[in-house]
Design a protein around this motif. Structure first.
Motif, PDB file in Angstrom:
ATOM      1  N   ARG A 222     -24.590  16.279  -9.061  1.00  0.00           N
ATOM      2  CA  ARG A 222     -24.440  15.024  -8.337  1.00  0.00           C
ATOM      3  C   ARG A 222     -25.700  14.174  -8.507  1.00  0.00           C
ATOM      4  NH1 ARG A 222     -20.245  16.990  -8.589  1.00  0.00           N
ATOM      5  NH2 ARG A 222     -18.710  17.453  -6.966  1.00  0.00           N
ATOM      6  N   SER A 223     -25.492  12.864  -8.624  1.00  0.00           N
ATOM      7  CA  SER A 223     -26.601  11.914  -8.748  1.00  0.00           C
ATOM      8  C   SER A 223     -26.804  11.192  -7.416  1.00  0.00           C
ATOM      9  CB  SER A 223     -26.304  10.881  -9.837  1.00  0.00           C
ATOM     10  OG  SER A 223     -26.246  11.482 -11.113  1.00  0.00           O
ATOM     11  N   PRO A 224     -28.043  10.797  -7.121  1.00  0.00           N
ATOM     12  CA  PRO A 224     -28.262   9.969  -5.922  1.00  0.00           C
ATOM     13  C   PRO A 224     -27.500   8.656  -6.031  1.00  0.00           C
ATOM     14  CG  PRO A 224     -30.342  10.858  -6.760  1.00  0.00           C
ATOM     15  CD  PRO A 224     -29.301  11.151  -7.800  1.00  0.00           C
ATOM     16  N   ILE A 225     -27.017   8.164  -4.913  1.00  0.00           N
ATOM     17  CA  ILE A 225     -26.246   6.921  -4.914  1.00  0.00           C
ATOM     18  C   ILE A 225     -27.086   5.764  -5.452  1.00  0.00           C
ATOM     19  CG2 ILE A 225     -25.122   5.210  -3.435  1.00  0.00           C
ATOM     20  CD1 ILE A 225     -24.101   7.402  -1.713  1.00  0.00           C
ATOM     21  N   ARG A 226     -28.382   5.769  -5.134  1.00  0.00           N
ATOM     22  CA  ARG A 226     -29.233   4.662  -5.588  1.00  0.00           C
ATOM     23  C   ARG A 226     -29.290   4.589  -7.122  1.00  0.00           C
ATOM     24  NH1 ARG A 226     -32.499   8.553  -3.412  1.00  0.00           N
ATOM     25  NH2 ARG A 226     -33.958   9.586  -4.866  1.00  0.00           N
ATOM     26  N   ASP A 227     -29.234   5.744  -7.798  1.00  0.00           N
ATOM     27  CA  ASP A 227     -29.220   5.734  -9.262  1.00  0.00           C
ATOM     28  C   ASP A 227     -27.917   5.173  -9.795  1.00  0.00           C
ATOM     29  OD1 ASP A 227     -31.705   6.872  -9.152  1.00  0.00           O
ATOM     30  OD2 ASP A 227     -31.034   8.907  -9.630  1.00  0.00           O
TER      31      ASP A 227
END
Length: 353
Positions: A222-227
């Motif tokens: 999972r990637s951070p939402i900000r990215d």
């Protein structure tokens, strides 16, 4: 025997003795020194002998039978083991522990007026021990089949996990390829018109591709939402450079999104679909992108006015692959609603954390 076999042997030994001693210990009616000694010999020492018989069944005889399914060969192998162990137990009982293992009581001889002690004969002991051997053989079958089922279940789960991972990676590759082709077409459009912004578009594409290549194929990653937001903003900038009309795209990314993570590059196909099949150069009917969320849910809405030149191609392979990817990554934890009218197209994705 290797280290795994040795550890398995001792685990089975501990479980076997714990069950045998535990059951008989709790069924004792009187806890005396004599009863505990009898328990230690009957179920401790002779239970250990029974375990070795069980282990021979479990380790060699049962696997061989399950491989060959030859009943005659099974009987030929079982009978010598049963005869040897039952004879050994009788010799041990009669030679060392006759009072505990074989004693049946006594009777008075009226002629000699003396008490005669009665002990179990070899035939009677062997017959009783035969039932014990059958129980041990059945237990060996049960344990072996149970462990085989566990191994097969683990193998099936691993294969299913690998299949899901491979399928997710394949769908992701399809989405990336689709995106790359459309982006190169956008830069090509800038280049043939001699736009000075082609350099900025190329740099933006390089940044996007770097982000794509940095994402592993692990389905659980999972990637951070900000990215993901930065990725979407770069993608939108690339499209705005191509059209030259920034007002044709309106993006609203909530500034107070929760500190959550999301599967990478899951949102961009909806935006890409709107750019490909919608109107992006008409400020009066802009493509609208809204991203919002809280601690329970993420909401992503993309709306566009349909282009008359792509009227029959709305959706395409991109969104179909996104549907499949959502089913793999967020089963029972997402809701995708698509509203398709004559003039407009809207996708509303909800992801539940």
């Amino acid at each position: 025997m290797n280290r795994k076999d040795i550890s398995g042997f001792f685990i089975l030994l501990l479980l076997f003795m714990a069950i045998v001693l535990g059951i008989n210990l709790f069924t004792l009616s009187v806890y005396s020194r004599e009863s505990l000694i009898s328990l230690a010999i009957r179920d401790g020492l002779f239970g250990l002998v029974n375990f070795f018989q069980f282990y021979i069944f479990f380790r060699w005889i049962v696997p061989s039978f399950l491989h060959s399914r030859n009943w005659q060969l099974l009987l030929l192998r079982v009978f010598p083991v049963v005869a040897a162990f039952n004879s050994f137990k009788y010799l041990l009982a009669s030679g060392v522990f006759p009072k505990i293992m074989l004693y049946q009581g006594y009777r008075y001889d009226l002629g000699s007026k003396r008490r005669i002690e009665l002990f179990t004969t070899f035939g009677a002991y062997f017959t009783n021990a035969l039932w014990t051997s059958l129980v041990l053989l059945a237990a060996a079958f049960a344990v072996h089949l149970f462990l085989h089922w566990l191994r097969e279940d683990k193998r099936r789960a691993l294969l299913q996990q690998q299949q899901v991972k491979a399928e997710s990676g394949f769908l992701k590759m399809q989405l990336n390829s689709h995106f790359l082709i459309n982006s190169l077409n956008s830069i090509y459009s800038l280049a043939i018109t001699g736009s000075p912004e082609v350099v900025q578009a190329n740099n933006t594409l390089v940044h996007l591709l770097s982000y794509m290549l940095d994402q592993p194929d692990d389905i659980d990653f999972r990637s951070p939402i900000r990215d993901e937001i930065q990725y979407l903003q770069d993608f939108i900038s690339l499209q705005q450079l191509r059209t030259g009309i920034k007002e044709g795209i309106q993006a609203d990314f909530a500034g107070t999104l929760p500190d959550k993570q999301i599967a990478p590059m899951l949102l961009v196909p909806f935006v890409e679909n709107a750019f490909k099949h919608g109107v992006t150069n008409h400020p009066a009917h802009p493509v609208t992108i809204v991203l919002a969320g809280d601690e329970q849910m993420l909401s992503f809405v993309v709306s566009n006015k349909k282009s008359i030149f792509n009227k029959d191609k709305t959706g395409g392979i991109g969104l179909e692959n996104v549907r499949k990817r959502l089913q793999l990554i967020y089963p029972q934890k997402h809701d995708l609603q698509i509203t398709d009218t004559e003039a407009t197209y809207q996708c509303h994705l909800k992801i539940y954390w």
